[in-house]
Design a protein around this motif. Structure first.
Motif, PDB file in Angstrom:
ATOM      1  N   UNK A  26       0.830  -1.191   0.084  1.00 35.36           N
ATOM      2  CA  UNK A  26      -0.052   0.009  -0.025  1.00 35.36           C
ATOM      3  C   UNK A  26       0.901   1.170  -0.070  1.00 35.36           C
ATOM      4  N   UNK A  27       1.815   1.366   0.928  1.00 34.49           N
ATOM      5  CA  UNK A  27       2.489   2.842   1.082  1.00 34.49           C
ATOM      6  C   UNK A  27       3.984   2.514   0.682  1.00 34.49           C
ATOM      7  N   UNK A  28       4.527   1.269   0.431  1.00 32.49           N
ATOM      8  CA  UNK A  28       5.998   1.037  -0.198  1.00 32.49           C
ATOM      9  C   UNK A  28       6.955   0.987   1.179  1.00 32.49           C
ATOM     10  N   UNK A  63      -4.055 -12.310  -3.021  1.00 37.33           N
ATOM     11  CA  UNK A  63      -4.988 -11.774  -3.924  1.00 37.33           C
ATOM     12  C   UNK A  63      -4.591 -12.429  -5.502  1.00 37.33           C
ATOM     13  N   UNK A  64      -5.556 -13.129  -6.365  1.00 33.81           N
ATOM     14  CA  UNK A  64      -5.208 -13.593  -7.390  1.00 33.81           C
ATOM     15  C   UNK A  64      -3.914 -14.416  -7.437  1.00 33.81           C
ATOM     16  N   UNK A  65      -3.823 -15.136  -6.250  1.00 28.12           N
ATOM     17  CA  UNK A  65      -2.698 -16.144  -6.360  1.00 28.12           C
ATOM     18  C   UNK A  65      -1.145 -15.183  -5.827  1.00 28.12           C
ATOM     19  N   UNK A  66      -1.496 -14.116  -5.777  1.00 26.22           N
ATOM     20  CA  UNK A  66      -0.238 -13.410  -5.166  1.00 26.22           C
ATOM     21  C   UNK A  66      -0.116 -12.804  -3.970  1.00 26.22           C
ATOM     22  N   UNK A  67       0.746 -12.966  -3.330  1.00 27.24           N
ATOM     23  CA  UNK A  67       0.903 -12.525  -1.777  1.00 27.24           C
ATOM     24  C   UNK A  67       0.964 -10.880  -1.912  1.00 27.24           C
ATOM     25  N   UNK A  68       0.526 -10.209  -0.947  1.00 25.70           N
ATOM     26  CA  UNK A  68       0.449  -8.781  -0.702  1.00 25.70           C
ATOM     27  C   UNK A  68       0.858  -8.700   0.775  1.00 25.70           C
ATOM     28  N   UNK A  69       1.786  -7.944   1.143  1.00 22.78           N
ATOM     29  CA  UNK A  69       2.156  -7.514   2.584  1.00 22.78           C
ATOM     30  C   UNK A  69       1.419  -6.114   2.846  1.00 22.78           C
ATOM     31  N   UNK A  70       1.085  -5.888   3.870  1.00 17.75           N
ATOM     32  CA  UNK A  70       0.579  -4.620   4.399  1.00 17.75           C
ATOM     33  C   UNK A  70       1.206  -4.214   5.797  1.00 17.75           C
ATOM     34  N   UNK A  71       1.771  -3.002   6.118  1.00 15.60           N
ATOM     35  CA  UNK A  71       2.129  -2.628   7.337  1.00 15.60           C
ATOM     36  C   UNK A  71       1.195  -2.406   8.299  1.00 15.60           C
ATOM     37  N   UNK A  72       1.454  -2.281   9.579  1.00 13.72           N
ATOM     38  CA  UNK A  72       0.553  -2.016  10.586  1.00 13.72           C
ATOM     39  C   UNK A  72      -0.398  -0.854  10.343  1.00 13.72           C
ATOM     40  N   UNK A  73       0.151   0.066   9.924  1.00 15.40           N
ATOM     41  CA  UNK A  73      -0.620   1.500   9.618  1.00 15.40           C
ATOM     42  C   UNK A  73      -1.646   1.313   8.371  1.00 15.40           C
ATOM     43  N   UNK A  74      -1.287   0.732   7.460  1.00 15.92           N
ATOM     44  CA  UNK A  74      -2.200   0.421   6.422  1.00 15.92           C
ATOM     45  C   UNK A  74      -2.932  -0.698   6.737  1.00 15.92           C
ATOM     46  N   UNK A  75      -2.749  -1.646   7.496  1.00 14.99           N
ATOM     47  CA  UNK A  75      -3.936  -2.744   7.808  1.00 14.99           C
ATOM     48  C   UNK A  75      -4.693  -2.288   8.675  1.00 14.99           C
ATOM     49  N   UNK A 124      -7.216  -5.322  -2.396  1.00 14.12           N
ATOM     50  CA  UNK A 124      -6.922  -4.296  -2.024  1.00 14.12           C
ATOM     51  C   UNK A 124      -7.142  -3.163  -3.117  1.00 14.12           C
ATOM     52  N   UNK A 125      -7.399  -3.562  -4.513  1.00 14.07           N
ATOM     53  CA  UNK A 125      -7.894  -2.589  -5.335  1.00 14.07           C
ATOM     54  C   UNK A 125      -9.109  -2.116  -4.735  1.00 14.07           C
TER      55      UNK A 125
END
Length: 74
Positions: A29-31, A46-58, A71-72
């Motif tokens: 989300x924020x990089x 999502x769609x077979x791809x792992x995405x990681x989100x930091x504490x703040x974005x989550x 996430x879209x």
């Protein structure tokens, strides 16, 4: 043994780890990069791809994450 679809790290924001190479995780989300292990980060497939989100974005998007929205949408 049965694996779930999308259970592979071969694509997406987390590159595949080779022997002796550290995994580089970045918030989708924020990089912001994860400096070492981050047990409080959220991982979403999502769609077979792992995405990681930091504490703040989550935390900001908790309702959408719990609602299993990609996430879209948030």
């Amino acid at each position: 043994m049965t694996s779930l679809s999308g259970d592979s790290d071969s694509t997406g924001s987390a590159p595949r780890r080779d022997a002796g190479e550290a995994q580089h995780i970045v918030c989708a989300r924020c990089g912001i990069p994860a400096e070492g292990p981050r047990p409080t980060w959220t991982c979403s497939v999502e769609n077979g791809t792992r995405h990681y989100f930091c504490d703040s974005c989550a935390r900001i998007n908790l309702r959408a994450i719990e609602g299993r929205l990609d996430s879209a949408w948030w």
